[in-house]
Scaffold this motif. Structure first.
Motif, PDB file in Angstrom:
ATOM      1  N   LYS A 222      16.431  -4.284 -26.447  1.00  0.00           N
ATOM      2  CA  LYS A 222      16.301  -3.882 -25.046  1.00  0.00           C
ATOM      3  C   LYS A 222      15.242  -2.792 -24.896  1.00  0.00           C
ATOM      4  O   LYS A 222      14.459  -2.812 -23.952  1.00  0.00           O
ATOM      5  N   ALA A 223      15.206  -1.848 -25.833  1.00  0.00           N
ATOM      6  CA  ALA A 223      14.199  -0.787 -25.793  1.00  0.00           C
ATOM      7  C   ALA A 223      12.799  -1.382 -25.919  1.00  0.00           C
ATOM      8  O   ALA A 223      11.867  -0.963 -25.224  1.00  0.00           O
ATOM      9  N   LEU A 224      12.648  -2.365 -26.776  1.00  0.00           N
ATOM     10  CA  LEU A 224      11.359  -3.033 -26.942  1.00  0.00           C
ATOM     11  C   LEU A 224      10.969  -3.781 -25.665  1.00  0.00           C
ATOM     12  O   LEU A 224       9.805  -3.775 -25.260  1.00  0.00           O
ATOM     13  N   GLU A 225      11.954  -4.379 -25.034  1.00  0.00           N
ATOM     14  CA  GLU A 225      11.724  -5.078 -23.773  1.00  0.00           C
ATOM     15  C   GLU A 225      11.230  -4.095 -22.701  1.00  0.00           C
ATOM     16  O   GLU A 225      10.293  -4.383 -21.953  1.00  0.00           O
ATOM     17  N   VAL A 226      11.848  -2.910 -22.647  1.00  0.00           N
ATOM     18  CA  VAL A 226      11.437  -1.870 -21.707  1.00  0.00           C
ATOM     19  C   VAL A 226      10.016  -1.427 -22.028  1.00  0.00           C
ATOM     20  O   VAL A 226       9.161  -1.324 -21.138  1.00  0.00           O
ATOM     21  N   TYR A 227       9.743  -1.166 -23.296  1.00  0.00           N
ATOM     22  CA  TYR A 227       8.413  -0.707 -23.693  1.00  0.00           C
ATOM     23  C   TYR A 227       7.342  -1.739 -23.338  1.00  0.00           C
ATOM     24  O   TYR A 227       6.260  -1.377 -22.863  1.00  0.00           O
ATOM     25  N   ASP A 228       7.628  -2.999 -23.546  1.00  0.00           N
ATOM     26  CA  ASP A 228       6.663  -4.039 -23.209  1.00  0.00           C
ATOM     27  C   ASP A 228       6.315  -4.025 -21.724  1.00  0.00           C
ATOM     28  O   ASP A 228       5.199  -4.384 -21.346  1.00  0.00           O
ATOM     29  N   LEU A 229       7.244  -3.617 -20.887  1.00  0.00           N
ATOM     30  CA  LEU A 229       6.981  -3.529 -19.451  1.00  0.00           C
ATOM     31  C   LEU A 229       6.128  -2.315 -19.094  1.00  0.00           C
ATOM     32  O   LEU A 229       5.236  -2.401 -18.257  1.00  0.00           O
ATOM     33  N   ILE A 230       6.400  -1.178 -19.711  1.00  0.00           N
ATOM     34  CA  ILE A 230       5.720   0.054 -19.291  1.00  0.00           C
ATOM     35  C   ILE A 230       4.382   0.295 -19.988  1.00  0.00           C
ATOM     36  O   ILE A 230       3.553   1.038 -19.478  1.00  0.00           O
ATOM     37  N   ARG A 231       4.161  -0.339 -21.103  1.00  0.00           N
ATOM     38  CA  ARG A 231       2.937  -0.068 -21.871  1.00  0.00           C
ATOM     39  C   ARG A 231       1.679  -0.505 -21.137  1.00  0.00           C
ATOM     40  O   ARG A 231       0.601   0.040 -21.348  1.00  0.00           O
ATOM     41  N   THR A 232       1.786  -1.458 -20.215  1.00  0.00           N
ATOM     42  CA  THR A 232       0.617  -1.978 -19.506  1.00  0.00           C
ATOM     43  C   THR A 232       0.340  -1.255 -18.189  1.00  0.00           C
ATOM     44  O   THR A 232      -0.629  -1.587 -17.505  1.00  0.00           O
ATOM     45  N   ILE A 233       1.173  -0.290 -17.829  1.00  0.00           N
ATOM     46  CA  ILE A 233       0.922   0.471 -16.599  1.00  0.00           C
ATOM     47  C   ILE A 233      -0.399   1.216 -16.766  1.00  0.00           C
ATOM     48  O   ILE A 233      -0.666   1.817 -17.802  1.00  0.00           O
ATOM     49  N   ARG A 234      -1.212   1.182 -15.747  1.00  0.00           N
ATOM     50  CA  ARG A 234      -2.529   1.836 -15.782  1.00  0.00           C
ATOM     51  C   ARG A 234      -2.401   3.307 -15.395  1.00  0.00           C
ATOM     52  O   ARG A 234      -1.607   3.660 -14.535  1.00  0.00           O
ATOM     53  N   ASP A 235      -3.210   4.138 -16.015  1.00  0.00           N
ATOM     54  CA  ASP A 235      -3.295   5.541 -15.641  1.00  0.00           C
ATOM     55  C   ASP A 235      -3.931   5.624 -14.249  1.00  0.00           C
ATOM     56  O   ASP A 235      -4.865   4.868 -13.963  1.00  0.00           O
ATOM     57  N   PRO A 236      -3.437   6.518 -13.372  1.00  0.00           N
ATOM     58  CA  PRO A 236      -3.981   6.602 -12.011  1.00  0.00           C
ATOM     59  C   PRO A 236      -5.456   7.016 -11.946  1.00  0.00           C
ATOM     60  O   PRO A 236      -6.145   6.665 -10.994  1.00  0.00           O
ATOM     61  N   GLU A 237      -5.953   7.736 -12.957  1.00  0.00           N
ATOM     62  CA  GLU A 237      -7.334   8.232 -12.922  1.00  0.00           C
ATOM     63  C   GLU A 237      -8.284   7.497 -13.859  1.00  0.00           C
ATOM     64  O   GLU A 237      -9.477   7.511 -13.649  1.00  0.00           O
ATOM     65  N   LYS A 238      -7.747   6.904 -14.898  1.00  0.00           N
ATOM     66  CA  LYS A 238      -8.596   6.303 -15.926  1.00  0.00           C
ATOM     67  C   LYS A 238      -8.373   4.794 -15.958  1.00  0.00           C
ATOM     68  O   LYS A 238      -7.362   4.306 -15.494  1.00  0.00           O
ATOM     69  N   PRO A 239      -9.304   4.063 -16.548  1.00  0.00           N
ATOM     70  CA  PRO A 239      -9.134   2.605 -16.625  1.00  0.00           C
ATOM     71  C   PRO A 239      -8.193   2.173 -17.760  1.00  0.00           C
ATOM     72  O   PRO A 239      -8.005   0.996 -17.980  1.00  0.00           O
ATOM     73  N   ASN A 240      -7.605   3.136 -18.451  1.00  0.00           N
ATOM     74  CA  ASN A 240      -6.757   2.839 -19.603  1.00  0.00           C
ATOM     75  C   ASN A 240      -5.292   2.655 -19.203  1.00  0.00           C
ATOM     76  O   ASN A 240      -4.852   3.128 -18.163  1.00  0.00           O
ATOM     77  N   THR A 241      -4.559   2.006 -20.115  1.00  0.00           N
ATOM     78  CA  THR A 241      -3.112   1.882 -19.917  1.00  0.00           C
ATOM     79  C   THR A 241      -2.419   3.117 -20.483  1.00  0.00           C
ATOM     80  O   THR A 241      -3.011   3.874 -21.262  1.00  0.00           O
ATOM     81  N   LEU A 242      -1.152   3.284 -20.125  1.00  0.00           N
ATOM     82  CA  LEU A 242      -0.380   4.404 -20.654  1.00  0.00           C
ATOM     83  C   LEU A 242      -0.225   4.281 -22.161  1.00  0.00           C
ATOM     84  O   LEU A 242      -0.185   5.290 -22.870  1.00  0.00           O
ATOM     85  N   GLU A 243      -0.166   3.061 -22.683  1.00  0.00           N
ATOM     86  CA  GLU A 243      -0.089   2.856 -24.130  1.00  0.00           C
ATOM     87  C   GLU A 243      -1.379   3.309 -24.802  1.00  0.00           C
ATOM     88  O   GLU A 243      -1.343   4.017 -25.811  1.00  0.00           O
ATOM     89  N   GLU A 244      -2.517   2.934 -24.257  1.00  0.00           N
ATOM     90  CA  GLU A 244      -3.801   3.302 -24.851  1.00  0.00           C
ATOM     91  C   GLU A 244      -3.994   4.815 -24.886  1.00  0.00           C
ATOM     92  O   GLU A 244      -4.590   5.344 -25.823  1.00  0.00           O
TER      93      GLU A 244
END
Length: 160
Positions: A36-58
């Motif tokens: 379940k934790a991995l499932e959650v992480y897979d959802l949030i890792r692709t969220i984009r930073d509001p100022e940069k073109p990068n994802t929160l994971e990157e």
């Protein structure tokens, strides 16, 4: 090339984790919470930073270890996210927390209670921000603001 290498590394770590061959995957119990934790992480890792073109994971704002899932009862889970802003005075930390909350509220396929925090000691106003992003009324009010809602929508938009 760096992005491809990162994706390859991420995929390999998932395969090892799911197969139980990695030390970390074998040591963590119970397995259902890890999944379940991995499932959650897979959802949030692709969220984009509001100022940069990068994802929160990157940007390493979120990592696999920042997600914890606890069973409340047979059908309900407590999801705890501890994210790390890029700098201790990040002015967009509240917005990042809001993006995390919105994405998970929309996308998590299981019943859950959600708690989102800034990792301890990583932001100058973490206490105030933690209160804001975990207050349902403040979150609802923020999402009524059309400009803020548009920024959140852009950040949580799934990549192509």
């Amino acid at each position: 090339m760096e992005r491809v290498f990162g994706l390859l590394s991420w995929t390999l770590s998932r395969v090892l984790w799911l197969s139980g061959l990695s030390e970390r995957g074998a040591a963590r119990q119970p397995r259902i919470m890890d999944e379940k934790a991995l499932e959650v992480y897979d959802l949030i890792r692709t969220i984009r930073d509001p100022e940069k073109p990068n994802t929160l994971e990157e940007l390493e704002v979120v990592t696999e270890s920042c997600v914890e899932v606890q069973e409340i009862n047979e059908e309900d889970y407590l999801v705890i996210i501890r994210f790390t802003p890029t700098v201790p005075h990040c002015s967009l930390a509240t917005l990042i927390g809001l993006c995390l909350r919105v994405k998970l509220q929309r996308c998590l396929p299981f019943k859950h209670k959600l708690e989102i925090y800034i990792s301890e000691g990583t932001h100058s106003t973490e206490e105030d921000i933690n209160k804001q992003i975990n207050d349902k009324e403040r979150v609802a009010a923020a999402m009524e603001n059309p400009n803020l809602r548009e920024i959140v929508e852009q950040c949580v938009l799934e990549p192509d």
